[in-house]
Design a protein around this motif. Structure first.
Motif, PDB file in Angstrom:
ATOM      1  N   GLN A   1      82.899  35.245  53.832  1.00  0.00           N
ATOM      2  CA  GLN A   1      83.210  36.238  54.845  1.00  0.00           C
ATOM      3  C   GLN A   1      82.381  37.493  54.585  1.00  0.00           C
ATOM      4  OE1 GLN A   1      87.347  36.840  55.390  1.00  0.00           O
ATOM      5  NE2 GLN A   1      87.093  38.471  56.896  1.00  0.00           N
ATOM      6  N   VAL A   2      81.818  38.028  55.650  1.00  0.00           N
ATOM      7  CA  VAL A   2      80.953  39.198  55.524  1.00  0.00           C
ATOM      8  C   VAL A   2      81.800  40.460  55.494  1.00  0.00           C
ATOM      9  CG1 VAL A   2      79.169  40.538  56.679  1.00  0.00           C
ATOM     10  CG2 VAL A   2      79.030  38.036  56.649  1.00  0.00           C
ATOM     11  N   GLN A   3      81.442  41.357  54.589  1.00  0.00           N
ATOM     12  CA  GLN A   3      82.131  42.637  54.487  1.00  0.00           C
ATOM     13  C   GLN A   3      81.134  43.756  54.274  1.00  0.00           C
ATOM     14  OE1 GLN A   3      84.983  41.996  51.223  1.00  0.00           O
ATOM     15  NE2 GLN A   3      86.616  42.326  52.705  1.00  0.00           N
ATOM     16  N   LEU A   4      81.496  44.943  54.756  1.00  0.00           N
ATOM     17  CA  LEU A   4      80.767  46.168  54.461  1.00  0.00           C
ATOM     18  C   LEU A   4      81.703  47.070  53.681  1.00  0.00           C
ATOM     19  CD1 LEU A   4      79.035  46.915  57.892  1.00  0.00           C
ATOM     20  CD2 LEU A   4      77.943  46.055  55.829  1.00  0.00           C
ATOM     21  N   VAL A   5      81.250  47.512  52.525  1.00  0.00           N
ATOM     22  CA  VAL A   5      82.086  48.354  51.676  1.00  0.00           C
ATOM     23  C   VAL A   5      81.383  49.674  51.435  1.00  0.00           C
ATOM     24  CG1 VAL A   5      83.239  48.581  49.454  1.00  0.00           C
ATOM     25  CG2 VAL A   5      83.104  46.339  50.565  1.00  0.00           C
ATOM     26  N   GLU A   6      82.063  50.751  51.780  1.00  0.00           N
ATOM     27  CA  GLU A   6      81.494  52.091  51.677  1.00  0.00           C
ATOM     28  C   GLU A   6      82.008  52.810  50.439  1.00  0.00           C
ATOM     29  OE1 GLU A   6      82.086  52.274  56.491  1.00  0.00           O
ATOM     30  OE2 GLU A   6      83.494  53.095  55.036  1.00  0.00           O
ATOM     31  N   SER A   7      81.235  53.780  50.010  1.00  0.00           N
ATOM     32  CA  SER A   7      81.661  54.661  48.928  1.00  0.00           C
ATOM     33  C   SER A   7      80.928  55.977  49.066  1.00  0.00           C
ATOM     34  CB  SER A   7      81.378  54.024  47.564  1.00  0.00           C
ATOM     35  OG  SER A   7      79.993  53.806  47.392  1.00  0.00           O
ATOM     36  N   GLY A   8      81.445  56.995  48.383  1.00  0.00           N
ATOM     37  CA  GLY A   8      80.725  58.253  48.309  1.00  0.00           C
ATOM     38  C   GLY A   8      81.274  59.387  49.139  1.00  0.00           C
ATOM     39  N   GLY A   9      82.299  59.147  49.906  1.00  0.00           N
ATOM     40  CA  GLY A   9      82.877  60.253  50.673  1.00  0.00           C
ATOM     41  C   GLY A   9      83.571  61.244  49.758  1.00  0.00           C
TER      42      GLY A   9
END
Length: 120
Positions: A1-9
């Protein structure tokens, strides 16, 4: 399953800087355009910056000269360097990408969002 994971806010003072990161994971064949959007309460998500797989970029007028979008095609990641931050940059920032999974067609995917708060 494709995921986008963000960080840095996070939080910054006006005039300061923050850097957002977003990585795509899962069974991925290719990644096309990657982008950052932002959303404030009561408003629709608005494009901040986008970068094509070839490297061409476009920016919202409000961030030109202050924000820089970049990507690492090997890492399947996109970054947003935000300088000279203003209180009006306060929003939830979302990563977005057009991704072709190993099986199936291109789809448009969103990250979970990361809060950026700029104080005056």
């Amino acid at each position: 399953q494709v995921q986008l994971v963000e960080s840095g806010g996070g939080s910054a003072q006006a005039g300061g800087s923050l850097r957002l990161s977003c990585g795509a994971s899962g069974s991925i064949y290719s990644v096309a355009t990657m982008a950052w959007y932002r959303q404030t309460p009561g408003n629709q998500r608005a494009l901040v910056a986008a970068i094509a797989d070839g490297g061409s970029t476009n920016y919202a007028d409000s961030v030109k000269g202050r924000f820089t979008i970049s990507r690492d095609n090997v890492q399947k990641s996109v970054y947003l360097q935000m300088n000279s931050l203003k209180p009006e940059d306060t929003a939830v920032y979302y990563c977005n990408a057009d991704i072709r999974p190993l099986t199936g067609r291109f789809g448009n995917y969103w990250g979970q969002g990361t809060q950026v708060t700029v104080s005056s």
